[in-house]
Design a protein around this motif. Structure first.
Motif, PDB file in Angstrom:
ATOM      1  N   ARG A  58       1.084  -0.845   0.013  1.00 15.55           N
ATOM      2  CA  ARG A  58       0.362  -0.362   0.130  1.00 15.55           C
ATOM      3  C   ARG A  58       0.995   1.022  -0.166  1.00 15.55           C
ATOM      4  NH1 ARG A  58      -2.882   1.089  -2.013  1.00 15.55           N
ATOM      5  NH2 ARG A  58      -4.239   2.503  -0.717  1.00 15.55           N
ATOM      6  N   TYR A  59       2.029   0.842   1.221  1.00 15.61           N
ATOM      7  CA  TYR A  59       2.302   2.618   0.580  1.00 15.61           C
ATOM      8  C   TYR A  59       3.383   2.623  -0.557  1.00 15.61           C
ATOM      9  CZ  TYR A  59       3.749   3.965   5.735  1.00 15.61           C
ATOM     10  OH  TYR A  59       3.892   4.573   6.564  1.00 15.61           O
ATOM     11  N   VAL A  60       3.921   1.682  -1.304  1.00 17.77           N
ATOM     12  CA  VAL A  60       4.525   2.055  -2.514  1.00 17.77           C
ATOM     13  C   VAL A  60       3.585   2.559  -3.856  1.00 17.77           C
ATOM     14  CG1 VAL A  60       5.774   0.492  -4.669  1.00 17.77           C
ATOM     15  CG2 VAL A  60       6.356   0.113  -1.675  1.00 17.77           C
ATOM     16  N   GLU A  61       2.728   1.677  -3.597  1.00 17.24           N
ATOM     17  CA  GLU A  61       1.336   1.566  -4.461  1.00 17.24           C
ATOM     18  C   GLU A  61       1.119   3.512  -4.498  1.00 17.24           C
ATOM     19  OE1 GLU A  61      -0.181  -2.498  -4.885  1.00 17.24           O
ATOM     20  OE2 GLU A  61      -1.480  -1.006  -3.723  1.00 17.24           O
ATOM     21  N   MET A  62       1.344   4.003  -3.717  1.00 12.80           N
ATOM     22  CA  MET A  62       1.397   5.589  -3.627  1.00 12.80           C
ATOM     23  C   MET A  62       2.558   6.658  -3.872  1.00 12.80           C
ATOM     24  SD  MET A  62      -1.603   5.907  -0.005  1.00 12.80           S
ATOM     25  CE  MET A  62      -0.064   5.884   1.295  1.00 12.80           C
ATOM     26  N   GLY A  63       3.783   5.523  -3.824  1.00 13.52           N
ATOM     27  CA  GLY A  63       5.058   6.223  -3.926  1.00 13.52           C
ATOM     28  C   GLY A  63       5.675   6.415  -3.172  1.00 13.52           C
ATOM     29  N   TYR A  64       5.760   5.160  -1.850  1.00  8.53           N
ATOM     30  CA  TYR A  64       6.652   5.692  -0.484  1.00  8.53           C
ATOM     31  C   TYR A  64       7.538   4.815  -1.009  1.00  8.53           C
ATOM     32  CZ  TYR A  64       4.227   9.149   1.835  1.00  8.53           C
ATOM     33  OH  TYR A  64       3.910  10.516   1.992  1.00  8.53           O
ATOM     34  N   THR A  65       8.352   4.531  -0.490  1.00  5.06           N
ATOM     35  CA  THR A  65       9.940   4.189  -0.633  1.00  5.06           C
ATOM     36  C   THR A  65      10.680   3.575   0.741  1.00  5.06           C
ATOM     37  OG1 THR A  65      10.992   5.694  -2.198  1.00  5.06           O
ATOM     38  CG2 THR A  65       9.806   3.768  -2.649  1.00  5.06           C
ATOM     39  N   ALA A  66      10.487   4.183   1.329  1.00  3.49           N
ATOM     40  CA  ALA A  66      11.105   4.155   3.106  1.00  3.49           C
ATOM     41  C   ALA A  66       9.763   4.393   3.782  1.00  3.49           C
ATOM     42  CB  ALA A  66      12.272   4.732   2.776  1.00  3.49           C
ATOM     43  N   MET A 102      12.706  -8.299  11.997  1.00  2.00           N
ATOM     44  CA  MET A 102      11.663  -9.811  11.586  1.00  2.00           C
ATOM     45  C   MET A 102      10.773  -8.632  10.919  1.00  2.00           C
ATOM     46  SD  MET A 102      12.306 -12.733  14.477  1.00  2.00           S
ATOM     47  CE  MET A 102      11.825 -13.878  13.266  1.00  2.00           C
ATOM     48  N   GLU A 103       9.098  -8.444  11.850  1.00  2.00           N
ATOM     49  CA  GLU A 103       8.524  -7.857  10.961  1.00  2.00           C
ATOM     50  C   GLU A 103       8.959  -6.659   9.969  1.00  2.00           C
ATOM     51  OE1 GLU A 103       3.895  -6.348  12.039  1.00  2.00           O
ATOM     52  OE2 GLU A 103       5.547  -7.096  13.813  1.00  2.00           O
ATOM     53  N   LEU A 104       9.314  -5.430  10.389  1.00  2.00           N
ATOM     54  CA  LEU A 104      10.118  -4.823   8.848  1.00  2.00           C
ATOM     55  C   LEU A 104      10.493  -5.637   7.765  1.00  2.00           C
ATOM     56  CD1 LEU A 104      10.773  -1.605  11.268  1.00  2.00           C
ATOM     57  CD2 LEU A 104       8.857  -2.025  10.310  1.00  2.00           C
ATOM     58  N   GLY A 105      11.065  -6.693   7.902  1.00  2.00           N
ATOM     59  CA  GLY A 105      11.511  -7.113   6.947  1.00  2.00           C
ATOM     60  C   GLY A 105      10.721  -8.049   5.573  1.00  2.00           C
ATOM     61  N   ASP A 106       9.744  -8.039   6.781  1.00  2.00           N
ATOM     62  CA  ASP A 106       9.037  -9.181   6.063  1.00  2.00           C
ATOM     63  C   ASP A 106       8.143  -8.231   5.591  1.00  2.00           C
ATOM     64  OD1 ASP A 106       9.662 -11.545   6.585  1.00  2.00           O
ATOM     65  OD2 ASP A 106       7.645 -11.746   8.613  1.00  2.00           O
ATOM     66  N   THR A 107       8.604  -6.876   5.078  1.00  2.00           N
ATOM     67  CA  THR A 107       7.833  -5.578   4.926  1.00  2.00           C
ATOM     68  C   THR A 107       8.509  -5.173   3.090  1.00  2.00           C
ATOM     69  OG1 THR A 107       6.703  -4.679   6.833  1.00  2.00           O
ATOM     70  CG2 THR A 107       6.757  -3.388   4.740  1.00  2.00           C
ATOM     71  N   VAL A 161       9.127  -4.519  -0.240  1.00  2.00           N
ATOM     72  CA  VAL A 161       9.890  -3.297  -0.671  1.00  2.00           C
ATOM     73  C   VAL A 161      10.870  -2.161  -0.310  1.00  2.00           C
ATOM     74  CG1 VAL A 161       9.535  -1.643  -3.174  1.00  2.00           C
ATOM     75  CG2 VAL A 161       8.727  -3.985  -2.849  1.00  2.00           C
ATOM     76  N   LEU A 162       9.513  -1.969   0.818  1.00  2.00           N
ATOM     77  CA  LEU A 162      10.589  -0.579   1.393  1.00  2.00           C
ATOM     78  C   LEU A 162      12.026  -0.137   2.100  1.00  2.00           C
ATOM     79  CD1 LEU A 162       7.106   0.911   3.627  1.00  2.00           C
ATOM     80  CD2 LEU A 162       7.713   1.686   1.110  1.00  2.00           C
ATOM     81  N   ASP A 163      12.699   0.183   2.291  1.00  2.00           N
ATOM     82  CA  ASP A 163      13.855   0.646   3.281  1.00  2.00           C
ATOM     83  C   ASP A 163      13.239   0.543   4.441  1.00  2.00           C
ATOM     84  OD1 ASP A 163      15.662  -0.403   1.271  1.00  2.00           O
ATOM     85  OD2 ASP A 163      15.636   1.443   0.695  1.00  2.00           O
ATOM     86  N   HIS A 164      14.239   0.452   5.560  1.00  2.00           N
ATOM     87  CA  HIS A 164      13.017   0.618   7.082  1.00  2.00           C
ATOM     88  C   HIS A 164      13.925   0.641   7.901  1.00  2.00           C
ATOM     89  CE1 HIS A 164      13.258  -3.802   5.923  1.00  2.00           C
ATOM     90  NE2 HIS A 164      14.018  -3.300   6.938  1.00  2.00           N
ATOM     91  N   GLY A 165      13.808   1.177   9.224  1.00  2.00           N
ATOM     92  CA  GLY A 165      14.094   1.432  10.687  1.00  2.00           C
ATOM     93  C   GLY A 165      13.574   1.658  11.124  1.00  2.00           C
ATOM     94  N   PRO A 225      11.463  -6.867  -4.421  1.00  2.00           N
ATOM     95  CA  PRO A 225      12.400  -6.558  -3.951  1.00  2.00           C
ATOM     96  C   PRO A 225      11.665  -6.453  -2.193  1.00  2.00           C
ATOM     97  CG  PRO A 225      12.331  -4.838  -5.768  1.00  2.00           C
ATOM     98  CD  PRO A 225      10.968  -5.574  -5.458  1.00  2.00           C
ATOM     99  N   VAL A 226      13.832  -6.497  -1.679  1.00  2.00           N
ATOM    100  CA  VAL A 226      13.564  -6.772  -0.439  1.00  2.00           C
ATOM    101  C   VAL A 226      13.964  -4.967   0.220  1.00  2.00           C
ATOM    102  CG1 VAL A 226      14.851  -8.019   1.591  1.00  2.00           C
ATOM    103  CG2 VAL A 226      13.768  -9.203  -0.101  1.00  2.00           C
ATOM    104  N   GLY A 227      13.492  -5.257   0.847  1.00  2.00           N
ATOM    105  CA  GLY A 227      14.088  -3.551   1.618  1.00  2.00           C
ATOM    106  C   GLY A 227      15.433  -3.614   2.493  1.00  2.00           C
ATOM    107  N   GLY A 228      15.904  -2.705   2.200  1.00  2.00           N
ATOM    108  CA  GLY A 228      17.093  -2.833   3.238  1.00  2.00           C
ATOM    109  C   GLY A 228      16.892  -1.952   5.250  1.00  2.00           C
ATOM    110  N   THR A 229      17.585  -1.939   5.534  1.00  2.00           N
ATOM    111  CA  THR A 229      17.878  -2.016   7.028  1.00  2.00           C
ATOM    112  C   THR A 229      18.555  -0.864   7.235  1.00  2.00           C
ATOM    113  OG1 THR A 229      16.468  -3.697   7.653  1.00  2.00           O
ATOM    114  CG2 THR A 229      17.428  -2.420   9.413  1.00  2.00           C
TER     115      THR A 229
END
Length: 561
Positions: free
Chosen positions: A103-111, A127-132, A134-138, A497-501
């Protein structure tokens, strides 16, 4: 890299505030996941025509509750909100990790960044963020209510020891920053205090929120952590809490800080209902202090769920739950958690004024670089409401029409009806991209300069309906690859794609681990060795996504990276 394919995004109208590009028609060139400058005369392998489109860096949500214990409790508490038909906004109140990412990606968000990670629960959060997808996260780790910090402050610990405790916690949990929620108040609630003002002592530790704020803000500055102390202030949601919010700002004594979901902290006591907007007072304090930043935490009408570490305030609000159920928990004497479902109603004077207060903060603040667009997902509303919020900010006629639908006394009690300002697309790009990247120290994100990561959102320009425009971008690129097209995912299941941390790398005193072990052996229940997450384990938690360490820089004198 030299053998990577070259893509040209041709003829889009580019908004890149970092480089002062405000709606200029430009070509962008992508190779190997980065924006590049091609060799003179070098042809593109692929050309995409973006005529009539607005081009921005990928969106960055600096504060959104998308992982960790609170959101899992919210999902368990509200299974009925996971069963709505596709297209129902209630379906996105507490989505799971996979739907959150898309849902984030479909609005143009990438992190996106989870703002309230408990140290004892950091593995599960990562682990949960890793399962999300595309999005890069922290994530920001919570301090300021844990027994260790409060005990050491009560015992008179000096700045160096507090700095070392912060550094070890950031290192152990692989966090991006530090969040303090209701400083000392979550702990005070366990000792039967129902309110804790900035200079009021904790009943047991005799420590004040002012001491907690100063010690954490000073420690982060000494460590050079790019993102300053992320503050959920005292007395959230209480009429008249502007006094404690301004006292919180004064307690920082000029230190950099980020105040989060400030809409919930900008309430006065004026008017016949003893509840009023104090947005002007908050904005004046912000305008006078360039070292401060805020995110707004805009409320939007409809069903949501409030999920917060602020057990004190969530317990006080439990009687307002809709539907009438709630859950509270504590973990390892580190922090609390309260989950209370809520429905914001247009017919409610309080809810309607909250809506107006958030918009007033956005529209009255002078410097958009100090303001980040959020709804404190899901507390003020789901993140899927961002396009609607952007239209409210960019379209005065639409905003006035919405105001006219609300409780009739609201327009008379707030300044919103007289505000003519409409945010520009450049200001939207600052509040949703460039500003968050700068506040987090992400030097290669949030802009479209040469060398930046090719995280790009392309929107079909629609000045008459910015909500429609920002809901369905024409193209979304993550690391140069197309991940969404016309508002729909563009990858096959399992191929995304798998997002980075992201995490910070502070200098650590090697003796701090030994000191923590001694203290935990006497007072704690968790071995510090079991809290520490290594880089290999973090990579595994993130499903093999890239590790994105963010460098700390010593001697920072305010401002951001």
């Amino acid at each position: 890299m030299s053998g990577a394919r070259l893509t040209c995004l041709r003829g889009g109208r580019v908004h890149d505030p970092v480089h002062g590009v405000d709606g200029e028609v430009r070509d962008l060139w992508l190779r190997g996941g980065r924006l590049v400058e091609p060799a003179p005369g070098e042809p593109a392998d692929t050309t995409i025509d973006l005529s009539g489109c607005i081009v921005m860096a990928g969106g960055i949500d600096l504060h959104t509750h998308i992982g960790g214990g609170k959101m899992n409790l919210a999902r368990l508490l509200l299974p009925e909100l996971q069963r709505h038909a596709d297209g129902d906004p209630c379906r996105h109140v507490a989505p799971g990790a996979i739907e959150t990412g898309w849902r984030y990606v479909e609005m143009g968000y990438t992190a996106a960044f989870e703002p309230a990670m408990v140290a004892a629960n950091a593995r599960q959060t990562h682990m949960e963020l890793g399962d999300t997808p595309v999005l890069d996260h922290g994530a920001y780790v919570m301090l300021g209510n844990d027994e260790m910090l409060l005990r050491r402050l009560a015992e008179g610990a000096g700045p160096e020891e507090i700095r070392d405790l912060i550094a070890w916690t950031l290192h152990a949990t692989k966090a991006m920053g530090v969040k303090v929620v209701n400083p000392a108040g979550i702990s005070a609630f366990k000792f039967d205090q129902r309110r804790l003002d900035v200079d009021e002592p904790h009943r047991h530790w005799q420590v004040t929120p002012r001491q907690v704020l100063q010690s954490l803000a000073q420690g982060l500055q000494a460590l050079g952590v790019p993102h300053p102390l992320h503050i959920h202030a005292s007395n959230l949601g209480v009429a008249g809490n502007i006094d404690s919010t301004l006292a919180t700002i004064d307690a920082l004594e000029g230190l950099p800080a980020h105040l989060t979901h400030v809409q919930f902290h900008a309430y006065g006591r004026e008017g016949p209902k003893k509840f009023s907007s104090a947005a002007r007072a908050l904005v004046e304090a912000l305008d006078a202090r360039p070292q401060l930043s805020v995110d707004v935490g805009q409320i939007l009408f409809g069903q949501t769920v409030t999920a917060s570490g602020d057990t004190m305030r969530q317990f006080a609000n439990a009687g307002l739950a809709s539907p009438r159920k709630s859950v509270f928990s504590d973990i390892e004497c580190e922090a609390g958690c309260g989950v209370v479902p809520f429905r914001y109603r247009e017919s409610s004077f309080v809810n309607a004024l909250q809506w107006a207060i958030g918009l007033e903060i956005f529209l009255q603040a002078k410097d958009p670089w100090q303001v980040v667009l959020t709804t404190d997902h899901p507390n003020g509303g789901p993140f899927t409401s961002y396009p609607h919020l952007i239209r409210l900010l960019c379209d005065r006629d639409f905003r006035d029409a919405q105001l006219a639908r609300l409780h009739p006394e609201v327009a008379q009690q707030c300044a919103l009806k007289d505000i003519r300002r409409e945010l520009t697309l450049q200001e939207v790009a600052i509040m949703t991209r460039a500003g968050p990247a700068r506040l987090l120290g992400l030097r290669d994100r949030g802009h479209l300069g040469t060398g930046a990561v090719a995280d790009i959102a392309v929107y079909r320009d629609d000045p008459l309906d910015r909500e429609r425009m920002f809901t369905t971008p024409e193209w979304v690129f993550k690391d140069g690859a197309v991940v969404a097209r016309q508002g729909r995912r563009a990858t096959e299941p399992g191929q995304e794609p798998v997002g980075g941390t992201f995490f910070v790398v502070p200098d650590i005193d090697p003796d701090i681990g030994r000191a923590l072990r001694r203290r935990h052996a006497r007072w704690g229940t968790v071995n510090p060795d079991h809290l520490e997450i290594g880089c290999d384990e973090l990579c595994a938690c993130g499903r093999g996504g890239r590790l994105l360490p963010v460098e700390c820089f010593a001697g920072r004198e305010g401002g951001t990276a």
